[in-house]
Design an enzyme around this catalytic site. Structure first.
Site, PDB file in Angstrom:
ATOM      1  N   HIS A 125     -21.979 -56.914  36.188  1.00  0.00           N
ATOM      2  CA  HIS A 125     -21.214 -56.915  34.926  1.00  0.00           C
ATOM      3  C   HIS A 125     -21.926 -57.684  33.813  1.00  0.00           C
ATOM      4  O   HIS A 125     -21.381 -57.831  32.719  1.00  0.00           O
ATOM      5  CB  HIS A 125     -19.845 -57.555  35.206  1.00  0.00           C
ATOM      6  CG  HIS A 125     -18.774 -57.231  34.214  1.00  0.00           C
ATOM      7  ND1 HIS A 125     -18.273 -55.962  34.042  1.00  0.00           N
ATOM      8  CD2 HIS A 125     -18.104 -58.012  33.324  1.00  0.00           C
ATOM      9  CE1 HIS A 125     -17.341 -55.975  33.098  1.00  0.00           C
ATOM     10  NE2 HIS A 125     -17.224 -57.209  32.653  1.00  0.00           N
TER      11      HIS A 125
ATOM     12  N   ASP B 282     -20.626 -54.139  40.199  1.00  0.00           N
ATOM     13  CA  ASP B 282     -19.812 -54.909  39.255  1.00  0.00           C
ATOM     14  C   ASP B 282     -18.563 -55.408  39.983  1.00  0.00           C
ATOM     15  O   ASP B 282     -17.767 -54.616  40.494  1.00  0.00           O
ATOM     16  CB  ASP B 282     -19.435 -53.968  38.090  1.00  0.00           C
ATOM     17  CG  ASP B 282     -18.685 -54.651  36.972  1.00  0.00           C
ATOM     18  OD1 ASP B 282     -17.886 -55.561  37.251  1.00  0.00           O
ATOM     19  OD2 ASP B 282     -18.899 -54.254  35.812  1.00  0.00           O
TER      20      ASP B 282
ATOM     21  N   SER C  99     -16.933 -54.285  28.516  1.00  0.00           N
ATOM     22  CA  SER C  99     -15.781 -54.844  29.223  1.00  0.00           C
ATOM     23  C   SER C  99     -14.549 -54.816  28.312  1.00  0.00           C
ATOM     24  O   SER C  99     -14.132 -53.728  27.895  1.00  0.00           O
ATOM     25  CB  SER C  99     -16.122 -56.251  29.714  1.00  0.00           C
ATOM     26  OG  SER C  99     -15.189 -56.673  30.661  1.00  0.00           O
TER      27      SER C  99
END
Lengths: 277, 277
Positions: free
Chosen positions: A255, A223, A147
């Protein structure tokens, strides 16, 4: 540099250190896994950059990475995601301030005094380890992340292709200049002149890449942040022809660290190809 | 029974449920990993009982167990370690009350109203799952755990040799009648008549075992609790001749999840021998 934890794991040692960072102007912690091979030889280093809200410990406890690193003889270095402590500027939201350093060198008040995560990861931390941990071969280094940390890995790897052998990312923020997380926080740290953001945008950097570095990206298709914040399509579109970029999409994965754990073995084996040459 | 989380992991689903427990007289959570094989067939169930202070989530996030469970087609069931909620009796210390149910049926006030973890694990939870989750084959079930949960796995498995195929434990409390953790908390839950403690003491139960059930125990030799609380030597001494008990000792490992993660694969493969027959 003070060792604050040292626990045996898969025949190696999972360690945690505290040190004074001159670059960040505060005390910092980082985690380091030394594989069993480090007892007898210098081992390469795979850096993990974490995402928003994380410390150096999330990856260490949740990803299950030590097993394969122990098998392949690779050290895992997990830094924190921002400067910390009293007197360090912060934001009420989770996506700026502490836990959200975005791996940039801030130029704006009140952030610039401490938020210099790019220099901390690229320069200060490897130099510290080169001095303090003899078992590490810092000439063999690769970088990965998740991320915000995937963004960090892509940006740092693409800007330092002679330092890192390979890059990988789980669900990275691929175009921070064009998503809400990046627009807010790059605005805080770098100011509103968006031309200064370009050095921290992986899609921009990849489009103008002069030298290739192998990149692997994995993205879950369940996600929640995929379309609004991550935008891997912009990275794919930016890649020069024949660039060694593979983007693997996975139906049903979100995620979370359950996604990371599911594919961390593949990432470490990808890096091992380049680190163990 | 309400599903509160469902995340893809190693091709299977890591789920979390909330339900009303009639046995414990409160709301409870548990976690369940369904391997990919559960989409097409009934899969056996491996129960994990956690240690002091844990919830159902520690094992799920830290042990890295889903990888091998997905490979072998085994569901992982992780209950909580005690009743929870307002009105549930508690203790200021970490080793009694909430997070410390010790897998017994309490007989003493104020504990007896809620602390009936033995019946919850042995009866209520499997019956609930048999009704609600068609993919589980609850006739093929094994049990394992860590520390207080290793004690729970040994006690529950030894008292129900026709229900469970095999038992394993990481650093279990092997003789709770003779260690400070057990003496304090069995005293709270069962009272000071120590004859009532015997049904919850794995070493006592093993000494009088009429029928064999395969048992594997792993113990780190750098575990701070080894000599005062765990005492695997008492379990070894209690085992009838030729009993299928293996106790594996590991130099350098402590009491943490880094120890569990290092050997969880071996435990799941041990159980698979008996579950997948």
């Amino acid at each position: 540099m003070e060792k604050v934890a040292d626990v045996q794991c898969f025949g190696g040692q999972q360690q945690r250190f505290k040190h004074v960072s001159l670059v960040l102007n505060c005390d910092m912690h980082f985690s380091l896994f030394l594989p069993p091979q480090a007892k007898n030889a210098k081992v390469p280093v795979l850096v993990w950059l974490s995402g928003l809200t994380c410390t150096d410990e999330n990856f260490v406890t949740k990803a299950g990475a030590q097993r394969v690193a122990a098998e392949l003889g690779i050290a895992l270095l997990a830094p924190d995601t921002s400067p910390r402590g009293e007197g360090v500027a912060d934001d009420e939201a989770y996506d700026a301030g502490m836990g959200a350093g975005f791996y940039v060198n801030a130029t704006q008040a009140p952030w610039a005094e401490h938020y210099q995560m790019y220099d901390y990861i690229v320069q200060e931390l490897p130099a510290l380890l080169a001095r303090e941990v003899q078992a590490l071969d810092l000439k063999r280094m690769s970088i990965m992340g998740h991320s915000m940390g995937g963004h960090g890995a892509l940006v740092i790897g693409l800007r330092n292709v002679d330092t890192y052998q390979s890059i990988s990312a789980f669900a990275p923020i691929c175009a921070p200049s064009q998503c809400p997380w990046g627009e807010k926080t790059l605005g805080y740290y770098l100011g509103q002149d968006r031309s200064t953001w370009q050095d921290y945008d992986a899609s921009v950097l990849l489009a103008s890449a002069k030298k290739s570095i192998p990149i692997r990206v994995d993205q879950g298709l369940a996600d929640n942040f995929l379309t609004t914040q991550l935008m891997p399509e912009k990275l794919i579109a930016a890649a020069p022809q024949n660039y060694p970029l593979q983007v693997l999409q996975h139906k049903g994965y979100d995620h979370s660290y359950f996604f990371i754990a599911s594919f961390i073995e593949a990432h470490i084996r990808f890096h091992a190809e380049f680190l163990n040459q």
